[in-house]
Design a protein around this motif. Structure first.
Motif, PDB file in Angstrom:
ATOM      1  N   ALA A  13      64.634  41.551   7.996  1.00  0.00           N
ATOM      2  CA  ALA A  13      64.711  40.094   7.819  1.00  0.00           C
ATOM      3  C   ALA A  13      64.312  39.366   9.103  1.00  0.00           C
ATOM      4  O   ALA A  13      63.617  38.347   9.071  1.00  0.00           O
ATOM      5  N   TRP A  14      64.750  39.901  10.242  1.00  0.00           N
ATOM      6  CA  TRP A  14      64.373  39.300  11.527  1.00  0.00           C
ATOM      7  C   TRP A  14      62.872  39.413  11.757  1.00  0.00           C
ATOM      8  O   TRP A  14      62.230  38.455  12.216  1.00  0.00           O
ATOM      9  N   LEU A  15      62.292  40.565  11.403  1.00  0.00           N
ATOM     10  CA  LEU A  15      60.848  40.745  11.568  1.00  0.00           C
ATOM     11  C   LEU A  15      60.059  39.801  10.673  1.00  0.00           C
ATOM     12  O   LEU A  15      59.067  39.198  11.106  1.00  0.00           O
ATOM     13  N   ASN A  16      60.491  39.652   9.428  1.00  0.00           N
ATOM     14  CA  ASN A  16      59.751  38.801   8.500  1.00  0.00           C
ATOM     15  C   ASN A  16      59.875  37.328   8.843  1.00  0.00           C
ATOM     16  O   ASN A  16      58.909  36.567   8.742  1.00  0.00           O
ATOM     17  N   LYS A  17      61.052  36.916   9.272  1.00  0.00           N
ATOM     18  CA  LYS A  17      61.264  35.509   9.601  1.00  0.00           C
ATOM     19  C   LYS A  17      60.577  35.111  10.902  1.00  0.00           C
ATOM     20  O   LYS A  17      59.952  34.046  10.981  1.00  0.00           O
ATOM     21  N   ASP A 102      49.310  38.058  17.727  1.00  0.00           N
ATOM     22  CA  ASP A 102      50.228  37.088  17.120  1.00  0.00           C
ATOM     23  C   ASP A 102      51.673  37.372  17.533  1.00  0.00           C
ATOM     24  O   ASP A 102      52.442  36.446  17.813  1.00  0.00           O
ATOM     25  N   VAL A 103      52.055  38.647  17.599  1.00  0.00           N
ATOM     26  CA  VAL A 103      53.411  39.005  18.035  1.00  0.00           C
ATOM     27  C   VAL A 103      53.662  38.516  19.454  1.00  0.00           C
ATOM     28  O   VAL A 103      54.705  37.905  19.754  1.00  0.00           O
ATOM     29  N   ASN A 104      52.711  38.748  20.358  1.00  0.00           N
ATOM     30  CA  ASN A 104      52.884  38.321  21.751  1.00  0.00           C
ATOM     31  C   ASN A 104      52.890  36.798  21.883  1.00  0.00           C
ATOM     32  O   ASN A 104      53.620  36.246  22.711  1.00  0.00           O
ATOM     33  N   LEU A 403      58.105  44.724  19.241  1.00  0.00           N
ATOM     34  CA  LEU A 403      59.092  44.127  18.339  1.00  0.00           C
ATOM     35  C   LEU A 403      60.467  44.763  18.508  1.00  0.00           C
ATOM     36  O   LEU A 403      61.488  44.060  18.480  1.00  0.00           O
ATOM     37  N   THR A 404      60.525  46.073  18.672  1.00  0.00           N
ATOM     38  CA  THR A 404      61.816  46.734  18.864  1.00  0.00           C
ATOM     39  C   THR A 404      62.466  46.291  20.167  1.00  0.00           C
ATOM     40  O   THR A 404      63.680  46.033  20.215  1.00  0.00           O
TER      41      THR A 404
END
Length: 444
Positions: A13-17, A102-104, A403-404
């Motif tokens: 949920a944290w990853l998707n949000k 995009d993550v960074n 992400l981890t």
């Protein structure tokens, strides 16, 4: 009583949000034709294998026997490591690179890099690493070298060794230290060539102001690198060694003729440092490029206790470092430059070493994979696609690493309360998969 361990639904949920994991996964593609197992499921399976710290695809094959994990990654059935390999060899790298960027960007927008700024600046480091080597297995992108070995009779023999090497750029000043990009060395080129190619790509991917200061090894103390860094608008701190002979000898002679500018003692990590610093501006970088640069020299005596037969014994070591930098002395005093120079080790310790020791970075995923999807060439023949397996798996690993780390260091209250390491959190997430699935539908 509220559960006191991490669960896969809360992590997902944290990853998707925050990072749109599922949305990014739907954009994945490979070279297979009408596959039964989608590229999205392949990506999510490999991503979760790195989150769980699985050491190989054979171990992931075993984990995929859990029906709950199959539903979690959107697979209709279990599949083996042969399906993973066949898909990843023809995986499209562009969506993976887009996701890493995009993550960074989201991490920076969420102020993940604000902690640890140096004089208000963001700091990145660039360095190379050898990812794998082999005397027997090779691919079209392998680098080659001659290595001297001893046979069973003790005689020296030469053999050709095949290997892969890459250059990576990593944020190093903050607790969360994601990699920004990776560039693979191609046959026949040196590490500095791949580094220049990566430095050209970074502003295109992130913009020139994503970070402010770049830390570099002595290998990159070259005019093309310094000119490119200056053109982009970054400042640099580069280790200075005898490969830059003219500048090194000029600085050593100058500093030997005068006392240190600063002399102090500091204690850190149960060690005592006796530090002497020299600082000068206006030295020409090279004979061909006489642009004036600033050089900082540090002499340090490190004292620590080592136990011999149960008794503490004082032990000391002497070190000398030199750095060349474009940072102005008025804003960045000499001790700050020394701090930045030593911060480059974080790329080694918290980057390459962490990936190697805890993330199976040097496992050699999909090296020299011959069973690959085929495509029609210009001549009309069916030929295997280029092997993207190693590059694709490495990009997925870097995404999972970023992400981890962000989840454990910035989001998880359990990790802060119970002082859990990222490895402990990974074990909890992996253990959750083997539990009976809760009576709820899988997340969208």
């Amino acid at each position: 009583m509220k559960e006191r361990t991490h669960s896969l639904p809360s992590f997902s949920a944290w990853l998707n949000k925050g990072f749109a994991l599922r949305a990014h996964s739907t954009r994945m593609s490979d070279a297979r034709t009408d596959p039964e197992i989608s590229p999205s499921s392949i990506f999510l399976a490999v991503f979760h294998s790195f989150v769980f710290r699985l050491p190989s695809f054979q171990q992931l094959d075993s984990e995929l026997s859990h029906s709950h994990l199959q539903r979690w990654i959107g697979a209709e059935r279990a599949f083996g490591d042969d399906t993973l390999r066949y898909s990843l060899c023809g995986f499209d790298l562009a969506p993976l690179e887009t996701m890493l960027v995009d993550v960074n960007r989201r991490l920076k927008r969420g102020k993940a890099f604000d902690e640890g700024r140096v004089q208000g600046r963001l700091v990145a480091a660039l360095d190379g690493i050898e990812v794998l080597s082999s005397f027997s297995r090779r691919c079209d992108s392998c680098l080659e070298r001659r290595v001297t070995l001893k046979d069973q009779a003790g005689r020296k023999i030469e053999q050709t060794q095949y290997y892969h090497r890459a250059v990576g750029c990593q944020m190093v000043h903050s607790p969360v230290k994601p990699f920004l990009a990776l560039e693979w060395l191609q046959p026949g080129e040196g590490e500095e060539t791949a580094a220049l190619r990566l430095l050209h790509r970074l502003p295109e991917m992130y913009g020139s102001r994503f970070f402010d200061i770049l830390l570099l090894d002595a290998l990159y103390a070259q005019t093309p690198v310094l000119e490119l860094v200056h053109k982009i608008g970054w400042d640099a701190v580069i280790s200075l060694k005898q490969n830059s002979r003219d500048l090194y000898q000029s600085a050593v002679r100058l500093f030997a003729s005068r006392p240190p500018d600063l002399d102090f003692t500091e204690q850190r990590d149960y060690k005592t440092y006796q530090v002497q610093l020299w600082d000068t501006e206006g030295l020409p970088f090279t004979i061909d490029n006489p642009e004036p640069v600033r050089v900082v020299r540090a002499e340090e005596v490190t004292e620590r206790n080592r136990y011999r037969e149960g008794e503490p014994t004082s032990y000391s070591t002497n070190h000398e470092w030199l750095w060349v930098t474009t940072l102005p002395k008025q804003v960045f005093p000499t001790p700050v430059v020394r701090q930045l120079g030593h911060s480059r080790w974080k790329n080694e310790n918290n980057g390459w070493m962490d990936l190697t020791k805890h993330w199976a970075f040097k496992h050699g995923f999909l090296h020299s994979c011959r069973h690959r999807p085929k495509q029609t060439s210009a001549s009309g023949d069916r030929e295997p696609v280029s092997n993207h397996g190693l590059a694709a798996v490495t990009l997925i690993l870097l995404i999972a690493f970023a992400l981890t780390s962000a989840f454990v260091l910035r989001h998880s209250k359990l990790a802060r309360r119970d002082h859990l390491t990222t490895t402990a959190v990974a074990s909890q997430l992996r253990a959750w998969v083997s539990k009976a699935p809760p009576p709820i539908r899988a997340p969208d």
